[in-house]
Design an enzyme around this catalytic site. Structure first.
Site, PDB file in Angstrom:
ATOM      1  N   GLY A 160     -49.213 -21.328  13.488  1.00 55.24           N
ATOM      2  CA  GLY A 160     -48.863 -21.393  12.065  1.00 55.24           C
ATOM      3  C   GLY A 160     -49.394 -22.695  11.500  1.00 55.24           C
ATOM      4  O   GLY A 160     -49.738 -23.617  12.246  1.00 55.24           O
ATOM      5  N   GLN A 188     -49.596 -29.743   5.660  1.00 58.27           N
ATOM      6  CA  GLN A 188     -50.147 -30.424   6.840  1.00 58.27           C
ATOM      7  C   GLN A 188     -51.620 -30.809   6.672  1.00 58.27           C
ATOM      8  O   GLN A 188     -52.102 -31.686   7.402  1.00 58.27           O
ATOM      9  CB  GLN A 188     -49.999 -29.524   8.070  1.00 58.27           C
ATOM     10  CG  GLN A 188     -48.538 -29.296   8.469  1.00 58.27           C
ATOM     11  CD  GLN A 188     -48.406 -28.359   9.631  1.00 58.27           C
ATOM     12  OE1 GLN A 188     -48.347 -27.135   9.453  1.00 58.27           O
ATOM     13  NE2 GLN A 188     -48.383 -28.893  10.835  1.00 58.27           N
ATOM     14  N   CYS A 226     -45.200 -29.006  16.992  1.00 52.93           N
ATOM     15  CA  CYS A 226     -45.776 -29.075  15.645  1.00 52.93           C
ATOM     16  C   CYS A 226     -47.153 -29.730  15.717  1.00 52.93           C
ATOM     17  O   CYS A 226     -47.323 -30.752  16.393  1.00 52.93           O
ATOM     18  CB  CYS A 226     -44.861 -29.898  14.746  1.00 52.93           C
ATOM     19  SG  CYS A 226     -45.440 -30.037  13.046  1.00 52.93           S
ATOM     20  N   LEU A 227     -48.101 -29.161  15.013  1.00 55.01           N
ATOM     21  CA  LEU A 227     -49.461 -29.725  15.013  1.00 55.01           C
ATOM     22  C   LEU A 227     -49.491 -31.102  14.373  1.00 55.01           C
ATOM     23  O   LEU A 227     -50.414 -31.879  14.589  1.00 55.01           O
ATOM     24  CB  LEU A 227     -50.409 -28.774  14.269  1.00 55.01           C
ATOM     25  CG  LEU A 227     -50.577 -27.398  14.907  1.00 55.01           C
ATOM     26  CD1 LEU A 227     -51.434 -26.512  14.037  1.00 55.01           C
ATOM     27  CD2 LEU A 227     -51.133 -27.500  16.320  1.00 55.01           C
ATOM     28  N   HIS A 232     -39.941 -22.910  10.264  1.00 56.88           N
ATOM     29  CA  HIS A 232     -40.593 -24.190  10.579  1.00 56.88           C
ATOM     30  C   HIS A 232     -41.597 -24.555   9.481  1.00 56.88           C
ATOM     31  O   HIS A 232     -41.650 -25.697   9.017  1.00 56.88           O
ATOM     32  CB  HIS A 232     -41.298 -24.062  11.941  1.00 56.88           C
ATOM     33  CG  HIS A 232     -42.081 -25.267  12.357  1.00 56.88           C
ATOM     34  ND1 HIS A 232     -41.677 -26.120  13.352  1.00 56.88           N
ATOM     35  CD2 HIS A 232     -43.264 -25.763  11.913  1.00 56.88           C
ATOM     36  CE1 HIS A 232     -42.570 -27.099  13.492  1.00 56.88           C
ATOM     37  NE2 HIS A 232     -43.543 -26.895  12.632  1.00 56.88           N
ATOM     38  N   GLU A 233     -42.361 -23.553   9.032  1.00 57.22           N
ATOM     39  CA  GLU A 233     -43.380 -23.812   8.002  1.00 57.22           C
ATOM     40  C   GLU A 233     -42.744 -24.085   6.642  1.00 57.22           C
ATOM     41  O   GLU A 233     -43.210 -24.938   5.881  1.00 57.22           O
ATOM     42  CB  GLU A 233     -44.370 -22.638   7.890  1.00 57.22           C
ATOM     43  CG  GLU A 233     -45.064 -22.255   9.185  1.00 57.22           C
ATOM     44  CD  GLU A 233     -45.778 -23.409   9.871  1.00 57.22           C
ATOM     45  OE1 GLU A 233     -46.060 -24.428   9.230  1.00 57.22           O
ATOM     46  OE2 GLU A 233     -46.034 -23.297  11.082  1.00 57.22           O
ATOM     47  N   HIS A 245     -41.882 -27.554   6.327  1.00 60.25           N
ATOM     48  CA  HIS A 245     -43.030 -28.389   5.942  1.00 60.25           C
ATOM     49  C   HIS A 245     -43.193 -28.420   4.428  1.00 60.25           C
ATOM     50  O   HIS A 245     -43.432 -29.478   3.845  1.00 60.25           O
ATOM     51  CB  HIS A 245     -44.325 -27.846   6.572  1.00 60.25           C
ATOM     52  CG  HIS A 245     -44.587 -28.307   7.969  1.00 60.25           C
ATOM     53  ND1 HIS A 245     -44.745 -29.623   8.312  1.00 60.25           N
ATOM     54  CD2 HIS A 245     -44.748 -27.608   9.112  1.00 60.25           C
ATOM     55  CE1 HIS A 245     -44.961 -29.716   9.623  1.00 60.25           C
ATOM     56  NE2 HIS A 245     -44.980 -28.505  10.127  1.00 60.25           N
TER      57      HIS A 245
HETATM   58  O1  K2U Z   1     -46.329 -26.119  11.771  1.00 59.71           O
HETATM   59  C1  K2U Z   1     -47.018 -26.214  12.773  1.00 59.71           C
HETATM   60  O2  K2U Z   1     -47.371 -27.306  13.233  1.00 59.71           O
HETATM   61  C2  K2U Z   1     -47.389 -24.959  13.477  1.00 59.71           C
HETATM   62  C3  K2U Z   1     -46.597 -24.761  14.734  1.00 59.71           C
HETATM   63  C4  K2U Z   1     -45.821 -23.502  14.462  1.00 59.71           C
HETATM   64  C5  K2U Z   1     -44.616 -23.306  15.299  1.00 59.71           C
HETATM   65  C6  K2U Z   1     -43.758 -24.341  15.583  1.00 59.71           C
HETATM   66  C7  K2U Z   1     -42.631 -24.108  16.349  1.00 59.71           C
HETATM   67  C8  K2U Z   1     -42.353 -22.845  16.810  1.00 59.71           C
HETATM   68  C9  K2U Z   1     -43.212 -21.827  16.508  1.00 59.71           C
HETATM   69  C10 K2U Z   1     -44.332 -22.054  15.748  1.00 59.71           C
HETATM   70  C11 K2U Z   1     -47.689 -24.819  15.800  1.00 59.71           C
HETATM   71  O3  K2U Z   1     -48.196 -23.590  16.030  1.00 59.71           O
HETATM   72  S1  K2U Z   1     -47.262 -25.700  17.214  1.00 59.71           S
HETATM   73  C12 K2U Z   1     -47.663 -24.752  18.541  1.00 59.71           C
HETATM   74  C13 K2U Z   1     -46.420 -24.282  19.234  1.00 59.71           C
HETATM   75  C14 K2U Z   1     -46.068 -22.979  19.179  1.00 59.71           C
HETATM   76  C15 K2U Z   1     -44.900 -22.567  19.824  1.00 59.71           C
HETATM   77  C16 K2U Z   1     -44.111 -23.482  20.470  1.00 59.71           C
HETATM   78  C17 K2U Z   1     -44.485 -24.805  20.509  1.00 59.71           C
HETATM   79  C18 K2U Z   1     -45.659 -25.212  19.884  1.00 59.71           C
HETATM   80 ZN    ZN Z   2     -45.189 -28.034  12.134  1.00 56.74          ZN
END
Ligand code: K2U
Ligand code: ZN
Length: 169
Positions: A46, A51, A92-93, A134-135, A138
């Site tokens: 996501g 971001q 989180c990215l 989560h998004e 943000h």
């Molecule tokens: O917002 C972002 O940085 C995208 C995240 C989305 C996400 C965060 C937590 C749980 C699910 C999705 C990134 O895709 S981080 C990659 C990730 C995905 C699952 C679990 C941990 C990290």
């Molecule tokens: Zn994030």
């Protein structure tokens, strides 16, 4: 399409409140394509426009195993349908290298516009529910580390700052 730079914690720009998208015009459509490319390049599932320092209510996501089914949520609104909270190990990215458990409502309703500007409604649970919440955080200037203890936040800030410095060296 362009891979955009992703802001990293504790950059204060990540705390900016995103504004609604007024019109799904060519500028927005280019941003959507750039965000999708940026998400894939960063191995994310996501990405919120906040971001990439674009403070608009816009989220892209791809939960597919084949990484070939991108989804777009414009001006997303969520309504909690089931207050029961479930834990999930989040990352989180914008907070690279940090993973920790966050509890969020189990089931929600999502109302948004798709990439053509058409409204849709979806009931979500599981990873879709976790990711969209989560998004949405943000877009409201909130990060998953904000749910952690002050000690864990301090440790995360130190670790990410060192990681980003080493990446730039
Ligand atoms: O917002 C972002 O940085 C995208 C995240 C989305 C996400 C965060 C937590 C749980 C699910 C999705 C990134 O895709 S981080 C990659 C990730 C995905 C699952 C679990 C941990 C990290
Ligand atoms: Zn994030």
């Amino acid at each position: 399409m362009t891979v955009r730079d992703i802001l990293t914690y504790p950059d204060p720009r990540l705390r900016t409140l995103a504004k609604p998208v007024e019109q799904v015009d060519d500028t927005i459509k280019i941003l959507i394509e750039d965000m999708i490319e940026t998400m894939y390049a960063a191995d994310g599932i996501g990405l919120a426009a906040s971001q990439v320092d674009e403070h608009l209510q816009l989220v892209v996501m791809d939960l597919s195993k084949e990484r070939d089914a991108p989804r777009v949520f414009i001006n997303p609104k969520i309504t909690v349908l089931d207050e029961e909270k479930l834990p999930y190990e989040e990352g989180c990215l914008s907070v690279p290298g940090i993973y920790d458990e966050v509890e969020r409502p189990r089931e929600i309703k999502i109302e948004a516009l798709d990439r053509e500007g058409n409204p849709f409604t979806e009931i979500a649970s599981g990873l879709l529910a976790v990711c969209i919440q989560h998004e949405m955080d943000h877009l409201n200037g909130k990060l998953f580390v904000d749910y952690l203890s002050k000690l864990k936040q301090d440790r995360a800030r130190t670790k990410v700052t060192k990681l980003v410095k080493a990446q730039k060296a």
